[in-house]
Scaffold this motif. Structure first.
Motif, PDB file in Angstrom:
ATOM      1  N   HIS A   1      -5.096  12.002   1.410  1.00  0.00           N
ATOM      2  CA  HIS A   1      -4.250  10.851   1.772  1.00  0.00           C
ATOM      3  C   HIS A   1      -2.788  11.297   1.917  1.00  0.00           C
ATOM      4  CE1 HIS A   1      -2.255   6.934   1.544  1.00  0.00           C
ATOM      5  NE2 HIS A   1      -3.420   6.403   1.882  1.00  0.00           N
ATOM      6  N   ARG A   2      -2.072  10.689   2.874  1.00  0.00           N
ATOM      7  CA  ARG A   2      -0.683  11.129   3.143  1.00  0.00           C
ATOM      8  C   ARG A   2       0.264  10.854   1.979  1.00  0.00           C
ATOM      9  NH1 ARG A   2      -1.464   6.429   5.496  1.00  0.00           N
ATOM     10  NH2 ARG A   2       0.074   4.780   5.166  1.00  0.00           N
ATOM     11  N   HIS A   3      -0.153  10.036   1.028  1.00  0.00           N
ATOM     12  CA  HIS A   3       0.724   9.803  -0.126  1.00  0.00           C
ATOM     13  C   HIS A   3       0.667  10.931  -1.156  1.00  0.00           C
ATOM     14  CE1 HIS A   3       1.128   5.195   0.631  1.00  0.00           C
ATOM     15  NE2 HIS A   3       1.801   5.926   1.489  1.00  0.00           N
TER      16      HIS A   3
ATOM     17  N   GLY B   1      -2.182  -3.931   1.965  1.00  0.00           N
ATOM     18  CA  GLY B   1      -1.611  -2.588   2.100  1.00  0.00           C
ATOM     19  C   GLY B   1      -1.900  -1.969   3.453  1.00  0.00           C
ATOM     20  N   ALA B   2      -2.921  -2.464   4.120  1.00  0.00           N
ATOM     21  CA  ALA B   2      -3.287  -1.902   5.428  1.00  0.00           C
ATOM     22  C   ALA B   2      -2.574  -2.604   6.574  1.00  0.00           C
ATOM     23  CB  ALA B   2      -4.794  -1.981   5.611  1.00  0.00           C
TER      24      ALA B   2
ATOM     25  N   ARG C   1      10.015  10.099   4.878  1.00  0.00           N
ATOM     26  CA  ARG C   1       9.907  10.304   3.426  1.00  0.00           C
ATOM     27  C   ARG C   1       9.711  11.770   3.045  1.00  0.00           C
ATOM     28  NH1 ARG C   1       5.243   6.066   2.803  1.00  0.00           N
ATOM     29  NH2 ARG C   1       6.327   4.128   3.329  1.00  0.00           N
TER      30      ARG C   1
ATOM     31  N   HIS D   1       4.859   4.040  11.449  1.00  0.00           N
ATOM     32  CA  HIS D   1       5.586   5.314  11.318  1.00  0.00           C
ATOM     33  C   HIS D   1       6.090   5.802  12.683  1.00  0.00           C
ATOM     34  CE1 HIS D   1       3.288   5.130   7.648  1.00  0.00           C
ATOM     35  NE2 HIS D   1       2.153   5.395   8.276  1.00  0.00           N
TER      36      HIS D   1
ATOM     37  N   TYR E   1     -11.135   5.939  -0.521  1.00  0.00           N
ATOM     38  CA  TYR E   1     -10.910   6.397   0.852  1.00  0.00           C
ATOM     39  C   TYR E   1      -9.816   7.458   0.819  1.00  0.00           C
ATOM     40  CZ  TYR E   1      -6.662   3.468   0.936  1.00  0.00           C
ATOM     41  OH  TYR E   1      -5.430   2.919   0.662  1.00  0.00           O
TER      42      TYR E   1
ATOM     43  N   CYS F   1       3.727   2.530  -1.106  1.00  0.00           N
ATOM     44  CA  CYS F   1       3.300   1.677  -2.221  1.00  0.00           C
ATOM     45  C   CYS F   1       2.642   2.483  -3.338  1.00  0.00           C
ATOM     46  CB  CYS F   1       2.376   0.584  -1.705  1.00  0.00           C
ATOM     47  SG  CYS F   1       1.060   1.171  -0.613  1.00  0.00           S
TER      48      CYS F   1
HETATM   49  C1  LIG Z   1      -4.747  -0.368   1.496  1.00  0.00           C
HETATM   50  C2  LIG Z   1      -4.091   0.563   2.499  1.00  0.00           C
HETATM   51  O1  LIG Z   1      -4.615   0.823   3.562  1.00  0.00           O
HETATM   52  N1  LIG Z   1      -2.926   1.082   2.145  1.00  0.00           N
HETATM   53  C3  LIG Z   1      -2.190   1.967   2.997  1.00  0.00           C
HETATM   54  C4  LIG Z   1      -0.891   2.349   2.333  1.00  0.00           C
HETATM   55  C5  LIG Z   1       0.250   1.442   2.671  1.00  0.00           C
HETATM   56  C6  LIG Z   1       1.591   2.046   2.301  1.00  0.00           C
HETATM   57  O2  LIG Z   1       2.315   1.805   1.411  1.00  0.00           O
HETATM   58  O3  LIG Z   1       1.879   3.129   2.817  1.00  0.00           O
HETATM   59  P1  LIG Z   1       2.763   3.677   3.985  1.00  0.00           P
HETATM   60  O4  LIG Z   1       4.047   3.018   3.993  1.00  0.00           O
HETATM   61  O5  LIG Z   1       2.838   5.104   3.695  1.00  0.00           O
HETATM   62  O6  LIG Z   1       1.959   3.353   5.183  1.00  0.00           O
HETATM   63  C7  LIG Z   1      -2.953   3.248   3.286  1.00  0.00           C
HETATM   64  O7  LIG Z   1      -3.673   3.747   2.440  1.00  0.00           O
HETATM   65  O8  LIG Z   1      -2.720   3.813   4.369  1.00  0.00           O
END
Ligand SMILES: CC(=O)N[C@@H](CCC(=O)OP(=O)(O)O)C(=O)O
Ligand SMILES: NC(=O)C1=CN([C@@H]2O[C@H](COP(=O)(O)OP(=O)(O)OC[C@H]3O[C@@H](n4cnc5c(N)ncnc54)[C@H](OP(=O)(O)O)[C@@H]3O)[C@@H](O)[C@H]2O)C=CC1
Length: 338
Positions: A213-215, A189-190, A108, A83, A208, A155
């Motif tokens: 979470h930022r999502h 994803g990490a 986003r 980011h 976690y 994701c």
């Molecule tokens: C398993 C894992 O760690 N997943 C990431 C998400 C990855 C993703 O899609 O997110 P961004 O593009 O917002 O980074 C997380 O939770 O931070």
């Protein structure tokens, strides 16, 4: 043919993008980049990602002085970078003829206060942010087609929004009850960089980012309702399974749900309404979203399940859908036989 490049090409989403772009008939990909200080600069990409072993592309170190040159010479630039890097470079990259697709979370959220709260640093590119379009391909095709900057969704938001938007768009949910999203992601994803928490012997199915979470703000911003989102890390490589529980509005039942999903996705071949509960094996390494749902007439609740590949529909293949929309091609071009 359009000239495209990928910055952050050595990472999981970057390498996946390279693979998809090399098979895309409308573009030529001659340049792939890593950061200026990268230990991988100068290496053929195939030495890092064996699936690309037949490619002649070599990872180039990107110094800040080259940003303006790329902005003026490329037609399309893909950023598959952290980011912070996307945030730092967007002004220059989007200041020339190139159109930019950013896979990070930097552009986003239009709410810069929420951005600072969840990302931990201040947003200082209001101009680029104001011209950015959110790249949820099935839902914003018109805006994406005209965009100069696209923020490719995260994701978990991709899985969650594809599941929720047919219901929120038609006001089929009870506003007194938040949708509850529980989602499990594979470790890719990490990202590719080594970290103790993501190493083989450490990963064990676990939640976690609970209630922070930022999502969460990203999902809320684009479905228009507050949600409870709980991500989990699973001990597998790729894929996200999201299980979402919602309270339906009075009078909404199974038939209305079926109609809402069919109406939303009948012209979108990458979203598949399945007759059984989705599973990761059916979507991993594919650009599909698999959805299934069931309403409970007694309680008034419904459960929706969504499965995607986090690196594909959750990042790289959705970026290709956006590219296609931007260049006037069918969204699924280069992803499935048309
Ligand atoms: C398993 C894992 O760690 N997943 C990431 C998400 C990855 C993703 O899609 O997110 P961004 O593009 O917002 O980074 C997380 O939770 O931070
Ligand atoms: N993995 C996933 O499932 C998803 C990831 N995303 C987002 O996409 C972006 C990329 O993710 P992912 O591929 O997983 O990440 P990786 O960690 O696997 O790869 C990151 C890439 O960016 C490069 N990079 C790192 N730091 C910098 C920097 N300061 N400047 C320029 N390049 C840099 C890395 O190479 P080097 O360090 O050698 O320069 C590498 O090529 C992230 O923003 C992520 O949040 C979005 C959706 C899904």
């Amino acid at each position: 043919m359009l000239d495209v490049c990928v910055i952050g090409a050595s990472g999981y989403t970057g390498a996946q993008l390279v693979e998809l772009l090399l098979g895309h008939s409308e573009v030529q990909l001659n340049r792939v980049f890593v950061s200026a200080a990268s230990a991988d600069a100068g290496k053929p990409i195939g030495t890092l990602h064996g699936r690309l072993a037949s490619s002649r592309l070599t990872l180039e170190a990107l110094d800040e002085a080259s940003l303006a040159m790329l902005a003026d010479t490329m037609d399309i630039i893909f950023l598959a970078t952290p980011h912070e890097a996307s945030h730092q470079w967007m002004d220059q990259l989007s200041g020339g003829k190139a159109r930019v697709l950013d896979l990070s979370g930097a552009f986003r959220l239009q709410d810069i206060q929420a951005f600072e709260q969840y990302y931990g640093f201040a947003h200082t590119s209001p101009e680029a942010l104001s011209k950015t379009v959110y790249g949820l391909a099935e839902w914003y095709p018109q805006k994406i087609s005209k965009a100069n900057v696209v923020a490719v969704p995260g994701c978990y938001p991709t899985a969650s929004l594809c599941a929720l938007k047919p219901l929120t768009a038609q006001n089929l949910l009870d506003p007194a009850h938040r949708p509850v999203i529980n989602a499990v992601s594979g470790v890719s994803g990490a990202g590719r960089k080594a970290a103790l928490a993501n190493s083989f012997c450490e990963v064990s199915l676990q939640s976690y980012g609970v209630l922070g979470h930022r999502h969460t703000p990203e999902i809320e911003a684009y479905c228009g309702v507050p949600v409870i989102f709980t991500p989990h890390l699973g001990n597998f490589k790729r894929g996200i399974l999201a299980t979402i529980t919602v309270k339906l509005a009075n009078g909404v039942g199974a038939a209305m749900l079926q109609q809402a999903y069919q109406q939303a996705y009948q012209d979108h071949p990458l979203v598949r309404l399945r007759n059984s509960w989705p599973k990761l094996d059916d979507v991993v390494h594919t650009p599909f979203v698999d959805l299934h749902f069931k309403a409970d007439p007694e309680s008034g609740y419904a459960v929706i399940s969504a499965a995607i590949d986090n690196v594909m529909k959750g990042a790289a293949s959705q970026a290709i859908q956006c590219l296609n929309l931007m260049i006037g091609q069918p969204a699924a071009k280069g992803l499935i036989p048309l």
